[in-house]
Scaffold this motif. Structure first.
Motif, PDB file in Angstrom:
ATOM      1  N   ALA A   1      40.955  33.537  31.333  1.00 31.74           N
ATOM      2  CA  ALA A   1      42.331  33.096  31.602  1.00 31.74           C
ATOM      3  C   ALA A   1      42.318  31.965  32.628  1.00 31.74           C
ATOM      4  O   ALA A   1      41.602  30.991  32.461  1.00 31.74           O
ATOM      5  CB  ALA A   1      43.170  34.292  32.060  1.00 31.74           C
ATOM      6  N   GLY A   2      43.092  32.125  33.711  1.00 32.42           N
ATOM      7  CA  GLY A   2      43.223  31.047  34.678  1.00 32.42           C
ATOM      8  C   GLY A   2      42.301  31.134  35.854  1.00 32.42           C
ATOM      9  O   GLY A   2      42.359  30.285  36.751  1.00 32.42           O
ATOM     10  N   ASP A   3      41.438  32.171  35.904  1.00 35.23           N
ATOM     11  CA  ASP A   3      40.494  32.284  37.007  1.00 35.23           C
ATOM     12  C   ASP A   3      39.081  31.994  36.508  1.00 35.23           C
ATOM     13  O   ASP A   3      38.898  31.485  35.402  1.00 35.23           O
ATOM     14  CB  ASP A   3      40.604  33.650  37.681  1.00 35.23           C
ATOM     15  CG  ASP A   3      40.347  34.799  36.708  1.00 35.23           C
ATOM     16  OD1 ASP A   3      39.880  34.538  35.588  1.00 35.23           O
ATOM     17  OD2 ASP A   3      40.610  35.962  37.080  1.00 35.23           O
ATOM     18  N   ASN A   4      38.070  32.332  37.328  1.00 37.83           N
ATOM     19  CA  ASN A   4      36.707  31.917  37.009  1.00 37.83           C
ATOM     20  C   ASN A   4      35.751  33.083  36.783  1.00 37.83           C
ATOM     21  O   ASN A   4      34.541  32.944  36.944  1.00 37.83           O
ATOM     22  CB  ASN A   4      36.172  31.023  38.139  1.00 37.83           C
ATOM     23  CG  ASN A   4      37.046  29.798  38.364  1.00 37.83           C
ATOM     24  OD1 ASN A   4      37.633  29.273  37.437  1.00 37.83           O
ATOM     25  ND2 ASN A   4      37.134  29.359  39.614  1.00 37.83           N
ATOM     26  N   VAL A   5      36.290  34.234  36.404  1.00 35.94           N
ATOM     27  CA  VAL A   5      35.470  35.418  36.121  1.00 35.94           C
ATOM     28  C   VAL A   5      35.246  35.516  34.614  1.00 35.94           C
ATOM     29  O   VAL A   5      36.121  35.169  33.818  1.00 35.94           O
ATOM     30  CB  VAL A   5      36.158  36.699  36.646  1.00 35.94           C
ATOM     31  CG1 VAL A   5      35.310  37.932  36.348  1.00 35.94           C
ATOM     32  CG2 VAL A   5      36.415  36.584  38.139  1.00 35.94           C
ATOM     33  N   LYS A   6      34.063  35.996  34.238  1.00 31.97           N
ATOM     34  CA  LYS A   6      33.781  36.257  32.822  1.00 31.97           C
ATOM     35  C   LYS A   6      33.816  37.773  32.617  1.00 31.97           C
ATOM     36  O   LYS A   6      32.910  38.487  33.036  1.00 31.97           O
ATOM     37  CB  LYS A   6      32.428  35.676  32.428  1.00 31.97           C
ATOM     38  CG  LYS A   6      32.382  34.153  32.537  1.00 31.97           C
ATOM     39  CD  LYS A   6      31.142  33.518  31.938  1.00 31.97           C
ATOM     40  CE  LYS A   6      29.854  33.937  32.578  1.00 31.97           C
ATOM     41  NZ  LYS A   6      28.731  32.997  32.279  1.00 31.97           N
TER      42      LYS A   6
END
Length: 489
Positions: free
Chosen positions: A80-85
């Motif tokens: 989504a809009g963050d940087n976690v997978k």
């Protein structure tokens, strides 16, 4: 001969106009929306980007993912809009992309997008194969969401530790293992015709992951509070077994589906709840579930009857403007998932000469296609606000998606971002994002059709990969078949 040739040219021109009119019925260029919906997925890529990268403001990111455990976990998608997978929504995105490539192959080919969808699938499966390299172990998340959410920074410039999370025999996670098995089994069918070795590797891994999911049962809560599986793991086990049966036609999976799997009639298809997807896929195989009490065809019908507003069994809230609304927070995922299932199921019904039964009332496949079109048209602009919910498409499209990469200007490599200042610099200001997140479907309006285009309003402005993965099929059908979604196969 000249007159005959002229008549032929006129006929061809008229046919082209008719097709163009169909593809833009309601004033929408469905092919353009289709292309842009795929481009959004490319904006979500993690790792080293390919030379043909179409999202020019994106760069290589997270190139050290996995190093903490001396493994290579680069690639995959930010959900989504963050940087976690996150493993669960990432795998579901891949599964639904693969289903799209299988069920809408002709439409995607005609629209010139089949190769792009295949590339989107492979970007996910290459990563998932890395995550599943060892037996009875699966890497399921890269990045600490709590630390990640303390800094508003592009993935290209992030410095938060890329914490790794895994499931194994002692720490099971049946939902994620089974969903990843489903993704690999479905994708193996996509690549079977032109990369047999890759297809075999995916299918073999799907088989071992399914056994792991089945033999070491337990819910993984490590992704909570961000991706908690509220529905449990029975739907994922059925979903994975269904895709393995589709890919192999082996009796062992049919036996599991008929005798061991648990199924249920529900009114939602999502990253957390897969029952309707499996039921639609199994509807033509004359199998039963729940101890033989109900056929999967009956349960697929129950899903349709619970969603359609004009049946006696209607359960799902519809906004005054006509949009499905299950809950705030990326609500459009239920809109695109419903449109996808309705079109896919209508094709199966037409192929098998059947219809939906709501009690004793028959519902035609045409009604499913009509409702699917209406839902997609709402997202494209046919709504009380007269605005598009797809970035870069149509009238008054959103300008402030809740998305770090799109809302932050391109910074030099190695730029030292001050996390304390980052929210004030790039998150809080009421101004359009400097980078267009082309094709992103917003979370959508509230239950009264209200929408505020502000990135702080994350429930309504944050995009997700699985919203778009499920939009591609209906958009391809609309682009090629026309507004009536007339089945072509």
């Amino acid at each position: 001969m000249k007159h005959g040739t002229m008549r032929a040219h006129v006929a061809l021109a008229f046919a082209a106009l008719v097709l163009a009119g169909d593809a833009m019925a309601g004033g929408f260029n469905y092919k353009d929306a289709l292309t842009k919906s795929i481009i959004f997925l490319e904006a979500q890529r993690s790792g080293k980007l390919p030379p043909n990268n179409r999202v020019k403001w994106r760069g290589d990111s997270a190139l050290d993912d996995g190093k903490l455990a001396h493994v290579d976990l680069t690639g995959g998608y930010y959900d989504a809009g963050d940087n976690v997978k996150y493993g669960l929504p990432l795998a579901f995105t891949v599964t639904t992309l693969a289903w799209t490539a299988l069920s809408f192959q002709h439409e995607l080919q005609a629209a010139g997008e089949l190769d792009n969808v295949h590339a989107a699938i492979r970007w996910g499966t290459d990563y998932l194969l890395k995550c599943a390299a060892r037996k009875n172990k699966l890497w399921v998340q890269v990045g600490d969401p709590n630390l990640d959410h303390q800094c508003w920074v592009r993935p290209e410039n992030m410095k938060a530790p890329r914490t790794l999370y895994e499931i194994n025999e002692k720490t099971p996670g049946t939902e994620i293992a089974a969903e990843t098995a489903a993704a690999m089994a479905a994708s193996s069918m996509v690549f079977r015709g032109h990369d047999k070795k890759y297809s075999r590797s995916l299918l073999n891994k799907a088989k071992t992951l399914f056994l792991f999911a089945k033999n070491h049962r337990g819910s993984y809560d490590g992704e909570c509070p961000f991706y908690c599986s509220y529905s449990g793991y029975n739907d994922e086990l059925l979903w994975a077994a269904t895709w393995l049966y589709m890919a192999t036609k082996r009796q062992v999976y049919a036996d599991f589906i008929s005798h061991e799997a648990i199924s249920s009639s529900v009114a939602e298809f999502s990253w957390d709840l897969k029952y309707p997807g499996a039921q639609v896929l199994l509807s033509e195989f004359n199998m039963t579930s729940s101890g033989g009490a109900q056929s999967f065809k009956t349960q697929a019908d129950n899903y349709v009857c619970a969603v359609l507003p004009d049946t006696a069994f209607h359960q799902v809230f519809i906004t005054p403007g006509g949009l499905i609304h299950l809950r705030d927070g990326a609500n459009t995922q239920y809109v695109t998932s419903t449109a996808f299932l309705f079109v896919a199921y209508s094709d199966i019904l037409l192929r098998t000469g059947q219809h939906v039964l709501c009690g004793n009332t028959p519902v035609s496949p045409a009604r499913l296609r009509e409702f699917a079109r209406q839902q997609m048209d709402y997202l494209l602009g046919a709504n009380p606000r007269g605005q598009s919910y797809v970035v870069g498409f149509g009238a008054n499209s959103p300008t402030q998606p809740h998305h770090r990469g799109a809302s932050t200007p391109v910074l030099p490599p190695g730029y030292d971002v001050n996390c304390g200042m980052s929210f004030g610099e790039w998150f809080a200001p009421d101004r359009p994002n400097p980078n267009e997140l082309t094709g992103a479907v917003m979370g959508g309006p509230d239950r009264n059709d209200n929408f505020v285009d502000k990135r702080a309003n994350s429930s309504y402005t944050e995009p997700c990969t699985y919203i778009n993965s499920l939009a591609i099929g209906p958009l391809a059908a609309l682009a090629i078949r026309g507004a009536k979604l007339v089945a072509t196969h």
